[in-house]
Design an enzyme around this catalytic site. Sequence first.
Site, PDB file in Angstrom:
ATOM      1  N   PHE A 189      57.359  24.677  25.460  1.00 19.05           N
ATOM      2  CA  PHE A 189      56.508  23.768  26.233  1.00 19.05           C
ATOM      3  C   PHE A 189      56.904  22.328  25.903  1.00 19.05           C
ATOM      4  CE2 PHE A 189      53.064  21.096  27.472  1.00 19.05           C
ATOM      5  CZ  PHE A 189      52.630  21.652  28.660  1.00 19.05           C
ATOM      6  N   ASP A 295      61.363  18.193  19.553  1.00 20.78           N
ATOM      7  CA  ASP A 295      60.065  17.867  20.150  1.00 20.78           C
ATOM      8  C   ASP A 295      58.984  18.117  19.105  1.00 20.78           C
ATOM      9  OD1 ASP A 295      57.557  18.043  21.368  1.00 20.78           O
ATOM     10  OD2 ASP A 295      58.354  18.823  23.250  1.00 20.78           O
ATOM     11  N   LYS A 326      50.461  13.205  21.069  1.00 20.37           N
ATOM     12  CA  LYS A 326      49.272  13.910  20.559  1.00 20.37           C
ATOM     13  C   LYS A 326      48.619  13.230  19.351  1.00 20.37           C
ATOM     14  CE  LYS A 326      49.797  18.592  22.414  1.00 20.37           C
ATOM     15  NZ  LYS A 326      48.485  18.995  22.886  1.00 20.37           N
ATOM     16  N   THR A 351      57.430  -0.943  33.729  1.00 16.82           N
ATOM     17  CA  THR A 351      56.545  -2.104  33.673  1.00 16.82           C
ATOM     18  C   THR A 351      55.991  -2.308  32.267  1.00 16.82           C
ATOM     19  OG1 THR A 351      55.888  -1.894  35.977  1.00 16.82           O
ATOM     20  CG2 THR A 351      54.402  -3.135  34.549  1.00 16.82           C
TER      21      THR A 351
END
Lengths: 471, 471
Positions: A189, A295, A326, A351
């Site tokens: 995931f 990750d 998280k 931005t």
Amino acid sequence: MSICEQYYPEEPTKPTVKTESIPGPESQKQLKELGEVFDTRPAYFLADYEKSLGNYITDVDGNTYLDLYAQISSIALGYNNPALIKAAQSPEMIRALVDRPALGNFPSKDLDKILKQILKSAPKGQDHVWSGLSGADANELAFKAAFIYYRAKQRGYDADFSEKENLSVMDNDAPGAPHLAVLSFKRAFHGRLFASGSTTCSKPIHKLDFPAFHWPHAEYPSYQYPLDENSDANRKEDDHCLAIVEELIKTWSIPVAALIIEPIQSEGGDNHASKYFLQKLRDITLKYNVVYIIDEVQTGVGATGKLWCHEYADIQPPVDLVTFSKKFQSAGYFFHDPKFIPNKPYRQFNTWCGEPARMIIAGAIGQEISDKKLTEQCSRVGDYLFKKLEGLQKKYPENFQNLRGKGRGTFIAWDLPTGEKRDLLLKKLKLNGCNVGGCAVHAVRLRPSLTFEEKHADIFIEALAKSVNEL
Amino acid sequence: MSICEQYYPEEPTKPTVKTESIPGPESQKQLKELGEVFDTRPAYFLADYEKSLGNYITDVDGNTYLDLYAQISSIALGYNNPALIKAAQSPEMIRALVDRPALGNFPSKDLDKILKQILKSAPKGQDHVWSGLSGADANELAFKAAFIYYRAKQRGYDADFSEKENLSVMDNDAPGAPHLAVLSFKRAFHGRLFASGSTTCSKPIHKLDFPAFHWPHAEYPSYQYPLDENSDANRKEDDHCLAIVEELIKTWSIPVAALIIEPIQSEGGDNHASKYFLQKLRDITLKYNVVYIIDEVQTGVGATGKLWCHEYADIQPPVDLVTFSKKFQSAGYFFHDPKFIPNKPYRQFNTWCGEPARMIIAGAIGQEISDKKLTEQCSRVGDYLFKKLEGLQKKYPENFQNLRGKGRGTFIAWDLPTGEKRDLLLKKLKLNGCNVGGCAVHAVRLRPSLTFEEKHADIFIEALAKSVNEL
């Protein structure tokens, strides 16, 4: 006085569940109203964060749960942490909130201090950071960094783009928009945007109906537990999966520019990768010129007993990019090779270039973890909790299959025989005062905050024993 | 007392530039230090937000500029706005910052009020909202909503997924991961992630080296100015571009599920689309069952004189999805058809499902715009400013080509003969006390905050005349 007592002298001493079902009647009433403007179908209950404190989350029915899910593994220091409240009230925070800068064009004088504070929490071997907004965003920013780097290695770091590249990219065509892939793993995931979604492979519901990049998924090792009694079989499993990775890199129809892996697949079932496996991936990625991305969105920020889980593997040379989000509240990626800074400005740009308000919180979280030695505490409490779970496992082996996460702090999981039984257990746990999450099809995952102590473990184990008994 | 005087009794009365070049020596020194941990190559100067106030931004050299760029069009109400400071200090904000919820699973009791406040600012015809984190994220969430809806229309809203879909999606293959496209326009800017990046088509540097979806770009109308003297030619241009849109939908190798357009292409050069063009797109999208997405990330929140720019076109029936970010600080999309809520939970989902801290700010911004009638003020000031610019245009026609944005508040732009001249003008403007941005290759775009008044327009026009004279 324990650290939790220092933070939360008023923390409840135990859970209180007043309603016969969850969500209770007041939650149901208010969720119905909220449902007019928000998708409340996934809601467990309506939370009252004003009344939540430390390791306890309270709902609008007045139920108070010991929280071992912590906003899908995203609360580092418990609810209403005084150090974070202080950070939230600081003048720097007010400015970050009301004068949100376009950091790339108009960086603030506060930024240097904010970033250097975040870098104090960088994984071993990493000393740069790039900021994003969420785990999926962090991973996609890392993919962009990886693609730029990969092409720069082919083209030459200082080489300019060809006219053909400049023209073709405007039509979304190669060579300007090259056919390149990120290799990930089955059950992974990495987020739910389109590129991150193409690397995610845990459940169809995350991905159905969305166009995807034709990127490959290798096999992630499936170990036999307990690990120390199955080392031969697990080594074979590692080698089997490594061969698949290498084969995919060599034969996939699109060149593999980057590989992304969770050191423990969390959403996908708390599947662990061994030190050996993670190191061998480094060897393979170097051999084939593939960017190596770890990750740490869910595994990072202390809950495994180290600040970053992949530090257990001591991968040499260090991996290229490490993504986070998280529990750090801020998101982005760490790196160490300055060649991951694109050769021109405005290539890795947008931005806002991150969210200073969340970066300030991240800095405060990192400082507290360091000052209060919370990774060490998490290791200690995790070991305590794991032993208790082994006790339950002996008593109820069918309902505690593949107990895993030994020596990984409170980052612990096990399997129930079926998804139905797992769901029933989570429901009973809630009624017995503990908010706990599942992962994959039939696993329970524990994700308390770093303020979880032995006394909380005792309360949880008691509620768990009771709940298992009720199955 | 004007609204700006109410907000900012201490606002400077004019710009002050103390240094001979920009960035000044102190900015350069501090940018060098910041450069160790941050990509400072795109930095204009190092900003001091503590000292910035209202329409004026201050740098660490003590230069104070009248700000007509406003963080790339992202500051709605000026710097250090007292109403936003109040919102930033509220107990709801502290909770949002320190107890950031996973809103989907554990929505807070504050959420209903926060969302309903945001919905008060919804575009005409829209009454639902879905929350994200940035403009690119908002657009990609909208794409996901569009793909789910598009497939649901084919499959039946309540129909279940086939086994083939569930299996193929895990390999990133059709039919589970279908080949579907989003049609956008040449010169468009919709963000820099991978799917949003595939719809972006303004400059190669935004996209080079990133894999892209093979999605089509239609022609966006290029009008002749002034509009009221060129209506026949511009209508022909509209029809020419509409024919291309229809042809692409009919013939593109991948079915077009959605169309996304900015009512004024901002990054791409302040290119306007007529009411006729935007309405005809509605007719085409209905004819071909294509989801119609309006990107109001830069045009939204008042600067065109309406809260949402596409409201000028009064498109009937209303478009399907309207995305927002930037000046609203929070991001996401508005919609009105409940069929855009996916048939199952966890399809449009992620850990945080938005950022409550930024939603609170968005609500406060919307309230202020409404209470203080700031869109009306922006219309009035825009008309005033546009007339002054027409005066300069008469005097310096070569340096004020295609002056555009009449009747669109302060959302005004014009072209210089070359990119070099444009860059030089922006540099001179800064030295003369005005911070102004460019877009596309040789355009100047004005993007002041909604607190910009006639007195600020006068100061700007004086600095502009001086700067043009110095070219």
